[in-house]
Enzyme design. Structure first.
Site, PDB file in Angstrom:
ATOM      1  N   ARG A 130     -16.127  44.976  -1.634  1.00  0.00           N
ATOM      2  CA  ARG A 130     -16.296  46.085  -1.907  1.00  0.00           C
ATOM      3  C   ARG A 130     -15.399  47.297  -1.782  1.00  0.00           C
ATOM      4  NH1 ARG A 130     -16.485  47.097   4.730  1.00  0.00           N
ATOM      5  NH2 ARG A 130     -18.362  45.926   4.539  1.00  0.00           N
ATOM      6  N   ARG A 132     -10.792  52.660   6.379  1.00  0.00           N
ATOM      7  CA  ARG A 132     -11.350  52.607   5.385  1.00  0.00           C
ATOM      8  C   ARG A 132     -11.611  53.573   4.023  1.00  0.00           C
ATOM      9  NH1 ARG A 132     -15.005  47.246   7.866  1.00  0.00           N
ATOM     10  NH2 ARG A 132     -13.205  46.401   8.796  1.00  0.00           N
ATOM     11  N   LYS A 167     -10.591  48.112  12.633  1.00  0.00           N
ATOM     12  CA  LYS A 167     -10.588  49.502  12.203  1.00  0.00           C
ATOM     13  C   LYS A 167     -11.018  49.944  12.144  1.00  0.00           C
ATOM     14  CE  LYS A 167     -15.160  48.016  12.460  1.00  0.00           C
ATOM     15  NZ  LYS A 167     -17.190  47.166  11.951  1.00  0.00           N
ATOM     16  N   LYS A 186     -12.419  54.235  10.146  1.00  0.00           N
ATOM     17  CA  LYS A 186     -13.502  54.958   9.981  1.00  0.00           C
ATOM     18  C   LYS A 186     -13.255  56.575   9.730  1.00  0.00           C
ATOM     19  CE  LYS A 186     -16.620  51.325   9.717  1.00  0.00           C
ATOM     20  NZ  LYS A 186     -18.697  50.870   9.887  1.00  0.00           N
ATOM     21  N   CYS A 189     -28.814  47.907   6.912  1.00  0.00           N
ATOM     22  CA  CYS A 189     -28.125  46.578   6.545  1.00  0.00           C
ATOM     23  C   CYS A 189     -27.940  45.578   5.981  1.00  0.00           C
ATOM     24  CB  CYS A 189     -26.922  46.149   7.633  1.00  0.00           C
ATOM     25  SG  CYS A 189     -28.090  44.109   8.168  1.00  0.00           S
ATOM     26  N   CYS A 197     -24.692  37.511   5.016  1.00  0.00           N
ATOM     27  CA  CYS A 197     -23.816  38.177   6.264  1.00  0.00           C
ATOM     28  C   CYS A 197     -23.518  37.262   7.084  1.00  0.00           C
ATOM     29  CB  CYS A 197     -23.756  39.342   6.776  1.00  0.00           C
ATOM     30  SG  CYS A 197     -22.574  40.094   8.481  1.00  0.00           S
ATOM     31  N   CYS A 237     -27.587  42.336  13.444  1.00  0.00           N
ATOM     32  CA  CYS A 237     -26.690  42.511  14.345  1.00  0.00           C
ATOM     33  C   CYS A 237     -26.022  43.483  15.162  1.00  0.00           C
ATOM     34  CB  CYS A 237     -25.508  41.160  14.075  1.00  0.00           C
ATOM     35  SG  CYS A 237     -24.135  42.311  13.260  1.00  0.00           S
ATOM     36  N   CYS A 264     -23.465  47.960  11.312  1.00  0.00           N
ATOM     37  CA  CYS A 264     -23.615  48.426   9.533  1.00  0.00           C
ATOM     38  C   CYS A 264     -24.191  49.647   9.452  1.00  0.00           C
ATOM     39  CB  CYS A 264     -23.474  47.280   8.747  1.00  0.00           C
ATOM     40  SG  CYS A 264     -21.957  46.308   9.188  1.00  0.00           S
TER      41      CYS A 264
END
Length: 563
Positions: free
Chosen positions: A74, A144, A206, A208, A426, A432, A472, A476
């Protein structure tokens, strides 16, 4: 907190020698296509996830072969802006060195390569570096890719906001030289690495960040830890309202996890932007949960210590006092598909890319079409947080040529409905490793079914329901900000969530759990029928489901989401 056992990821980061690990040794190992041990996680800090093709995993096992290990990369593209020459370079690499040949536009306003084998990984990073792109900190426990509203109309305001997105991204990047040393053959220096903002063990989870320009909420601020809402005066950016603590990920069956709206901390002037960004990040760095990764995001820190306490600490660290938030309103979050004219007299063409997948399909050579546009376009491209792409800065004299290329390659389809434009998924299967159910491959036919339901109940072509599917519960595809959100539970089965709204400021609530697609469509059919008969003027589907008592609104996520 200090008495609790730390999550193993904390050990991994501490022992990684500032994200180096033994990645170099793994790269040189020809026995396996995989990264071993801690390196499986460490490559994420360098912007990659190890994956395999799950469609052929069983067949390879029968042949006594390891799974077809590869990586997804990414890129780091603050604000999603890319030049035509950069585009041509990534197009060429995808065609020549990836298993699938595609470019994937993501909900994080960047692109992904899928299916890059170990022998080509270093080449991939060096190819990107030559054109001024990297993948530093697009995954892992760091800040990110920074999003920015793709506003092609108010070009001057967008340019100012975009510049801040770039500044924030650069300010919060890891300082370690590991990326340059490993992938770019950078010189190994004897100096000691330091991470003054992220710390030697980086963030608990993470993180964002977005810059958003009202009235467009195309970046979905409530999906992000830190958001800067642009406040303009006479078309000039004067500061930001700061929103903290949004996030959508959760874990099936674990009610200590939940999606959460961001809290409004107040207004700051432009000169305080980087100081406040740093203070929010370092507060989360020091206060976040490092024992339980499922509760490690900023949203849980705010709920644990209190939003006011967190805000006061940010003010203390930044040396800045928030003032009352300036008025703003979100009215929409979709992309303006088609041509729009900017205030600078140039035109911008937003192209709808279903699921963000740019590939040459039968009778729709989308990837080739984008490369043909890139060969003649003198402006730039802007990837959107809705998986679409804008051909920006087109002079009047070039409009006809650009549009013809786009139409000839299927990049413009006048038959695409508003419902399809406002649906998203996603990646999910087959690549994935977290996917429990289909998403990207499932969405097109599912949207067709919803289009049929809307037509059945005589709702016009301009009507749509914001619909999102994730394979899931990790968020995303941002299903937890949709009017209809499907979250994968098992093959062919999903949790159905209802009650989000059109401007993306309300989290939906689970309506039914672990149900089949047939059950989902039957429920949607019934509910859309009621919406068509009982709705108030201009009332969206999500608002209707709440007003009619079909689903309770989620006002406070921690309290209401599971109630």
């Amino acid at each position: 907190m200090s008495e609790q056992k730390l999550a193993d990821n904390e050990r991994l980061k501490r022992e990684s020698n500032f994200l180096r690990g033994t990645i170099v040794e793994d790269l040189a190992n020809p026995v396996t296509g995989a990264f071993q041990g801690d390196n499986f996680q460490l490559i994420r800090f360098h912007g990659m996830y190890q994956q395999d093709d799950r469609d052929i995993r069983a067949e390879r096992a029968k042949q006594k072969l390891e799974p077809l290990q590869n990586v997804m990369l990414r890129a780091r593209m603050p604000g999603g802006v890319i030049t035509p020459s950069q585009w041509l370079a990534i197009d060429k690499f995808a065609a020549e060195h990836s298993l699938y040949g595609s470019i994937r536009l993501t909900t994080r306003q960047t692109f992904q390569f899928h299916g890059v084998l170990k022998p080509n990984i270093k080449l991939m990073h060096q190819t990107l570096n030559k054109i001024g792109i990297d993948s530093i900190a697009t995954a892992g426990d760091v800040n990110r890719n920074v999003l920015c509203t793709t506003n092609p109309i108010e070009s001057e305001l967008h340019q100012e906001a975009y510049e801040w997105a770039k500044k924030i991204s650069e300010h919060l990047l890891p300082k370690t030289r590991a990326y340059a040393e490993i992938w770019l053959d950078g010189e190994k220096l004897e100096t000691t690495d330091e991470e003054p903002i992220l710390g030697s063990t980086y963030l608990p989870r993470k993180f964002k960040t977005t810059v958003v320009i009202p009235p467009q909420n195309d970046v979905d601020v409530h999906a992000n830890d830190l958001n800067f809402v642009a406040i303009a005066d006479e078309g000039k950016l004067v500061g930001f309202n700061v929103l903290v603590g949004g996030g959508l990920a959760m874990t099936h069956g674990d009610k200590s996890t939940y999606p959460r709206r961001a809290d409004d901390f107040g207004f700051i002037s432009l000169e305080n932007t980087l100081a406040v960004a740093e203070a929010v990040v370092t507060t989360q760095r020091d206060w976040g949960n490092r024992s339980n990764r499922k509760n490690a995001k900023t949203k849980y820190t705010l709920d644990r210590v209190g939003s006011d306490v967190f805000k006061a600490e940010v003010e203390k660290r930044a040396g800045v006092a928030f003032t009352a938030s300036r008025p703003y309103e979100f009215t929409d979050r979709g992309d303006r598909i088609g041509w729009v004219e900017g205030i600078d007299g140039k035109y911008h063409l937003a192209l709808f890319i279903e699921n963000g997948r740019l590939l040459d399909f039968p009778n729709k050579p989308l990837k080739t079409g984008m490369s043909e546009i890139a060969k003649v376009h003198k402006g730039d491209f802007r990837m959107t947080a809705n998986q679409n792409i804008i051909v920006a800065g087109v002079p009047v004299a070039e409009k006809e040529r650009i549009e013809k290329i786009a139409r000839d390659h299927g990049l413009i389809d006048d038959g695409v409905t508003e419902q399809r434009k406002n649906s998203m998924a996603c990646v999910s299967l087959p690549t994935c490793p977290l996917a429990m159910a289909e998403a990207e491959r499932f969405l097109p036919d599912f949207v067709t079914d919803i289009e049929g339901i809307l037509a059945k109940h005589q709702l016009g072509e301009e009507e749509n329901i914001i619909t999102r599917v994730t394979g899931c519960p990790n968020g995303c595809g941002r299903a937890m900000l949709a009017e209809i959100g499907l979250v994968g539970k098992a093959p062919g089965r999903y949790n159905l969530h209802l009650g989000g709204n059109r401007n993306g400021t309300r989290v939906p609530k689970m309506y039914k759990e672990n149900i089949t697609v047939a059950q989902i469509l039957a429920d949607i059919d019934e509910l859309v029928g009621r919406w068509a008969r009982e709705r108030e003027e201009n009332e969206g589907f999500g608002d209707f489901t709440v007003r009619a008592g079909i689903i309770a609104p989620v006002l406070v996520s921690k309290r209401d989401f599971y109630a």
